[in-house]
Design a protein around this motif. Structure first.
Motif, PDB file in Angstrom:
ATOM      1  N   TYR A 106       0.823  -1.313   0.051  1.00 28.24           N
ATOM      2  CA  TYR A 106      -0.008   0.043   0.113  1.00 28.24           C
ATOM      3  C   TYR A 106       0.983   1.179   0.115  1.00 28.24           C
ATOM      4  O   TYR A 106       2.022   1.264   0.520  1.00 28.24           O
ATOM      5  CB  TYR A 106      -0.989  -0.087   1.244  1.00 28.24           C
ATOM      6  CG  TYR A 106      -0.294   0.152   2.728  1.00 28.24           C
ATOM      7  CD1 TYR A 106      -0.093   1.279   3.213  1.00 28.24           C
ATOM      8  CD2 TYR A 106       0.062  -1.246   3.206  1.00 28.24           C
ATOM      9  CE1 TYR A 106       0.775   1.302   4.311  1.00 28.24           C
ATOM     10  CE2 TYR A 106       0.720  -1.177   4.485  1.00 28.24           C
ATOM     11  CZ  TYR A 106       0.925   0.173   4.962  1.00 28.24           C
ATOM     12  OH  TYR A 106       1.655   0.021   6.467  1.00 28.24           O
ATOM     13  N   ALA A 107       0.369   2.267  -0.437  1.00 29.36           N
ATOM     14  CA  ALA A 107       1.101   3.449  -0.439  1.00 29.36           C
ATOM     15  C   ALA A 107       0.881   4.114   0.775  1.00 29.36           C
ATOM     16  O   ALA A 107       0.002   4.277   1.573  1.00 29.36           O
ATOM     17  CB  ALA A 107       0.237   4.433  -1.627  1.00 29.36           C
ATOM     18  N   LYS A 108       2.366   4.897   1.180  1.00 29.30           N
ATOM     19  CA  LYS A 108       2.500   5.515   2.439  1.00 29.30           C
ATOM     20  C   LYS A 108       3.018   6.929   2.146  1.00 29.30           C
ATOM     21  O   LYS A 108       4.145   7.121   1.617  1.00 29.30           O
ATOM     22  CB  LYS A 108       3.318   4.781   3.608  1.00 29.30           C
ATOM     23  CG  LYS A 108       3.206   5.168   5.002  1.00 29.30           C
ATOM     24  CD  LYS A 108       4.281   4.275   5.842  1.00 29.30           C
ATOM     25  CE  LYS A 108       3.978   4.873   7.326  1.00 29.30           C
ATOM     26  NZ  LYS A 108       4.727   3.800   8.194  1.00 29.30           N
ATOM     27  N   THR A 109       2.612   7.774   2.523  1.00 31.68           N
ATOM     28  CA  THR A 109       2.906   9.366   2.322  1.00 31.68           C
ATOM     29  C   THR A 109       3.372   9.920   3.596  1.00 31.68           C
ATOM     30  O   THR A 109       2.674  10.052   4.477  1.00 31.68           O
ATOM     31  CB  THR A 109       1.749  10.163   1.356  1.00 31.68           C
ATOM     32  OG1 THR A 109       1.155   9.144   0.608  1.00 31.68           O
ATOM     33  CG2 THR A 109       2.105  11.449   1.116  1.00 31.68           C
ATOM     34  N   MET A 110       4.748  10.611   3.214  1.00 27.19           N
ATOM     35  CA  MET A 110       5.207  11.511   4.244  1.00 27.19           C
ATOM     36  C   MET A 110       5.318  12.820   3.950  1.00 27.19           C
ATOM     37  O   MET A 110       5.872  12.945   2.833  1.00 27.19           O
ATOM     38  CB  MET A 110       6.671  10.962   4.821  1.00 27.19           C
ATOM     39  CG  MET A 110       7.157  11.664   5.726  1.00 27.19           C
ATOM     40  SD  MET A 110       8.896  11.062   6.290  1.00 27.19           S
ATOM     41  CE  MET A 110       9.972  11.290   4.849  1.00 27.19           C
ATOM     42  N   VAL A 111       4.968  13.634   4.484  1.00 30.93           N
ATOM     43  CA  VAL A 111       5.065  15.188   4.009  1.00 30.93           C
ATOM     44  C   VAL A 111       5.871  15.955   4.826  1.00 30.93           C
ATOM     45  O   VAL A 111       6.025  16.005   5.899  1.00 30.93           O
ATOM     46  CB  VAL A 111       3.616  15.875   4.209  1.00 30.93           C
ATOM     47  CG1 VAL A 111       3.655  17.150   3.876  1.00 30.93           C
ATOM     48  CG2 VAL A 111       2.423  15.067   3.317  1.00 30.93           C
TER      49      VAL A 111
END
Length: 475
Positions: free
Chosen positions: A464-469
């Motif tokens: 699954y995609a995991k997004t860090m900003v």
């Protein structure tokens, strides 16, 4: 006779009982293997769960080198493995050697994809409110994978589940088909030569009735299944909160239009309705022919079918071998007889000897006959004549399945129209639907499954995609 060990958390193990494997052509025992106990199955699942975080954090070079090692070793042992596939499955050596070659490529592709498997950066300052912000997107494995594999490609379809799992850093437990476990056990032997951590893989040749406990175990959040539709959907229904990937087959159609090269089309349809004794999800089962060329094409088709060599799978000249068991051949014969009783005409074949069904061509098949509307999984081809390309495309779509189709045409317009209109996951122009490149997305729509195989696509499916900003950056 040597009894093959199974692979428990990366090490060889033996259980309390043994089972044998017989060659479908001769009926003789060709191998034996040890069967895991319930306690050993529990140990394998616990080990996979325990190593999941370590596996996900494995450096890319460790995963890539393990996959490359498997590819090299399969190539080095290619003839030995091909002989083993023929022994347990019965497919002719020519097809077994091709399967080994594809598995070599599958693991090589996975090694290459692993080295490219990195995060992506996305600037967010397209709007004033996001000034100085950057998104870093990575993909994370859901967790340990339960891979349930079929008998028809006992090495390469295992490879298509094991290689992507290792590539993304997911532990994998393989439950091979009871009829053909020996190839996957040999693959476990090669995997054990790598530097993968203990628990990263297990190969558990348990009986089918014991698989439900593995399917339902919450420590295995991903189930990847290749096989029959009823079993696949029963798995999905039993674990609605799990991530389930299904490759369920179909009744693949080849369309021969009026502008086709009839000699080429006839030779390809003849061979690929019978390769692997028809035991391929994309073997040609239905050939839909435009009326203007139907008589000429059918004559060429019957000539081509008549030249196929059926017999001993160990003979290099043999193109059509036995089905996986005599029971499978008996079922195919029953389906043929049912179609004939309903009005179908036998143009070729229609007979059986032991586990070997003769290459069969049927015409005027009722559309409610199993050989037309279900997946026959045997060397049986049904011919339908239609008046136009419109009718041909409608006939392809008149199926509950939608895996792949092939269109024989020289028209680029018709090729793109077919691509727009046909309800399938894959389309081959100028050839049969029985083509699969191991790096391409592969899978179907409707009752042909959920998700996609093909190394890169499967890696996406297992993660699954995991997004860090990141904030406050001077971009």
């Amino acid at each position: 006779m040597d009894v093959r060990t199974f692979w428990l958390a990366g090490r060889p193990a033996t259980g309390a009982s043994e089972l044998t494997v017989t060659n479908p052509h001769t009926g003789k025992v060709v191998g034996a293997y040890s069967v895991p106990t319930d306690a050993q199955v529990e140990e394998a699942v616990a080990a996979a769960a325990a190593v999941a975080k370590e596996a996900a954090a494995l450096p890319i070079h460790v995963r890539a080198e393990a996959l490359a090692h498997v590819s090299r070793r399969l190539a080095e042992r290619a003839e030995e493995i091909a002989q083993l596939i023929t022994a347990e499955n019965g497919k002719p050596l020519t097809w077994a050697r091709g399967e080994v070659g594809r598995a070599v490529s599958t693991f090589r592709f996975a090694a290459e994809e692993t080295r490219r498997y990195s995060g992506t950066a996305m600037r967010l300052d397209t709007e004033p409110a996001a000034a100085g912000r950057l998104a870093y997107v990575t993909r994370v494995p859901y967790g340990p994978v339960l891979a349930i594999t079929p008998f028809n490609f006992p090495l390469n379809l295992v490879a298509h589940k094991v290689a992507p799992a290792i590539a993304v850093g997911a532990p994998v437990i393989v439950k091979p088909a009871p009829a053909t476990p020996l190839s996957s056990l040999l693959l476990g032997e090669i995997l054990a030569e790598t530097a993968l951590p203990a628990g990263m893989f297990s190969v558990l040749p348990v009986e089918n009735e014991r698989a439900s406990a593995l399917v339902e175990d919450p420590r295995l959040p991903v189930v990847s299944f290749t096989g029959s539709g009823p079993v696949g959907y029963a798995i999905m229904d039993s674990v609605p909160r799990k991530h389930v990937v299904l490759e369920l087959g179909g009744n693949a159609a080849a369309v021969v239009l009026a502008d086709a090269d009839l000699d080429w089309a006839a030779s390809r349809v003849a061979l690929f309705s019978n390769y692997q004794a028809g035991q391929s999800c994309i073997a040609v089962q239905r050939v839909i022919v435009e009326e203007a060329v139907a008589e000429a094409f059918t004559a060429k088709l019957l000539d081509a079918v008549g030249t196929l060599v059926t017999g001993d799978p160990y003979d290099d000249k043999t193109q059509v071998g036995p089905l996986v068991s005599e029971a499978a051949a008996e079922r195919v014969q029953e389906w043929i007889d049912e179609a004939v009783a309903g009005g179908a005409k036998v143009l070729a074949g229609g007979t059986r000897e032991g586990a070997t069904a003769a290459p069969t061509v049927l015409a005027e098949v009722p559309h409610d006959a199993k050989v037309w509307c279900e997946e026959v999984f045997g060397p049986v081809l049904a011919v339908q004549v239609v008046p136009s390309a419109d009718a041909a495309f409608a006939a392809v779509n008149d199926s509950k399945y939608g895996l792949q189709a092939g269109i024989f045409t020289r028209s680029l317009d018709l090729a793109f129209r077919a691509n727009r209109e046909l309800e399938v996951g894959g389309l081959v122009i100028g050839d049969v639907p029985s083509y699969r490149a191991d790096q391409m997305p592969y899978g179907g729509v409707k009752e042909s499954g959920v998700g996609r195989e093909g190394v890169g696509s499967a890696m996406e499916d297992l993660t699954y995609a995991k997004t860090m900003v990141l904030t406050g950056l001077a971009l």
